[in-house]
Enzyme design. Structure first.
Site, PDB file in Angstrom:
ATOM      1  CG  HIS A   1      -0.229   0.123   2.528  1.00 50.71           C
ATOM      2  ND1 HIS A   1       0.460  -0.927   3.100  1.00 50.71           N
ATOM      3  CD2 HIS A   1      -0.085   1.166   3.398  1.00 50.71           C
ATOM      4  CE1 HIS A   1       0.980  -0.546   4.253  1.00 50.71           C
ATOM      5  NE2 HIS A   1       0.673   0.726   4.456  1.00 50.71           N
TER       6      HIS A   1
ATOM      7  CG  ASP B   1       1.651   5.225   4.764  1.00 52.89           C
ATOM      8  OD1 ASP B   1       1.297   4.052   4.937  1.00 52.89           O
ATOM      9  OD2 ASP B   1       2.737   5.683   5.174  1.00 52.89           O
TER      10      ASP B   1
ATOM     11  CG  HIS C   1       5.093   1.057   3.018  1.00 54.48           C
ATOM     12  ND1 HIS C   1       4.529   2.241   2.585  1.00 54.48           N
ATOM     13  CD2 HIS C   1       4.535   0.805   4.230  1.00 54.48           C
ATOM     14  CE1 HIS C   1       3.686   2.690   3.482  1.00 54.48           C
ATOM     15  NE2 HIS C   1       3.661   1.836   4.487  1.00 54.48           N
TER      16      HIS C   1
ATOM     17  NE  ARG D   1       2.008   6.338   9.114  1.00 54.52           N
ATOM     18  CZ  ARG D   1       0.908   5.755   8.649  1.00 54.52           C
ATOM     19  NH1 ARG D   1       0.976   4.558   8.115  1.00 54.52           N
ATOM     20  NH2 ARG D   1      -0.265   6.369   8.747  1.00 54.52           N
TER      21      ARG D   1
END
Length: 305
Positions: free
Chosen positions: A108, A110, A264, A279
């Site tokens: 995906h 983000d 990623h 994150r």
């Protein structure tokens, strides 16, 4: 590649000890202590390296705390919280904890279910399993460049609906544990959808990148079966091994990636071992297609229980 990378004059950047890790994506930056107050020439060099390599890795950054990580991210711009998953108390940090369902385990980019999904993500490793738990990134600009001319033409005509209510269990071998199910309920507590072109023009490099990944629900104007076939064609080009780099984490590692030019995959191969990463994401811009059209909001509504 045909695009020309925007650059900052050499006099305005610092020299970095850069070690490329794969042929098309990824580099490790050595000997640099990250902080929330980087000198301007150092940040300019990091920014240019990120635009070129798509993802940068830094070892031995155990000194960073939440405040410093946020300060570091602010060099790129305004920080944004996840639209449905609460951040860590008093911060703009999303904690991904394997004990509470924080495992993605699929390819995906983000938050593409939002119209202006993040431009950059910064991930800090806090607790890392002894074995497993690597992350793989793919270069979506290189994937576009390698397409045959006919597929490039097709890709540039396609638009897709992205939603956060994706099939979370589709690629899972075992049923979700309670923690994972609870996390997914929070993730989809508000249903969000956006329409993006499959090919966007990168606002800084001018490269054309593919916008795909597991948040795609369907291609506009195509039925489910045709959408699935189209998705497989382009997604398979993105995730070809030649376009990827794999990172074996250690506690204290930090990774930055250009979320406009990558996908990623956090590999869920570590069983009951504990994995915690933090994150931060930086506000992005509305994607622009090759014909100048901009992405569109499709839906935003509270989920009914």
């Amino acid at each position: 590649m045909s695009a020309v990378l925007n650059t900052v004059p050499a006099a305005d950047t610092a020299a970095l000890d850069l070690v490329p890790l794969a042929g098309r994506i990824g580099a490790e930056v050595r000997g640099l202590r990250l902080s929330g107050t980087l000198a301007a020439p150092t940040f300019a060099a990091i920014r240019q390296a990120l635009l070129k390599h798509k993802v940068l890795f830094f070892r031995g950054q155990q000194h960073l705390d939440d405040a410093a990580q946020q300060g570091l991210a602010r060099h790129w711009g305004e920080l944004v919280e996840h639209p449905t998953v609460p951040s860590k108390d008093g911060t703009q940090i999303l904690v991904l904890d394997s004990a509470h369902g924080g495992r993605a385990n699929s390819w995906h980019t983000d938050v593409t279910f939002e119209i202006d999904y993040p431009q950059v993500s910064l991930l800090r490793a806090v607790v890392i399993p002894e074995r497993g738990g690597d992350t793989v990134w793919a270069n979506t600009a290189a994937a576009y460049e390698e397409l045959p001319p006919a597929l490039k033409t097709l890709a540039e005509s396609l638009w897709a609906v992205h939603g956060n209510d994706y099939d979370y269990a589709a690629t899972r071998i075992e049923p979700d544990a309670h923690g994972a199910k609870k996390y997914q309920e929070v993730f989809t507590s508000r249903l969000l959808q956006a329409e993006h072109p499959l090919v966007r023009v990168h606002p800084e490099t001018g490269e054309r990148t593919l916008v795909a990944g597991h948040f795609i629900k369907n291609f506009i104007g195509y039925n489910t079966q045709d959408s699935d076939h189209l998705f497989a064609i382009f997604q398979n080009h993105i995730t070809r091994l030649e376009n990827t780099v794999r990172w074996h984490w250690a506690a204290g590692d930090v990774a930055f990636w250009d979320n406009r030019a990558t996908q990623h995959y956090a590999i869920n191969d570590y069983g009951d071992q504990h994995r915690v990463v933090r994150r931060v994401t930086v506000a992005g811009d509305v994607p622009v297609a090759v014909d100048g059209q901009r992405s569109r909001v499709r839906a935003s509504e509270a989920r009914r229980g």
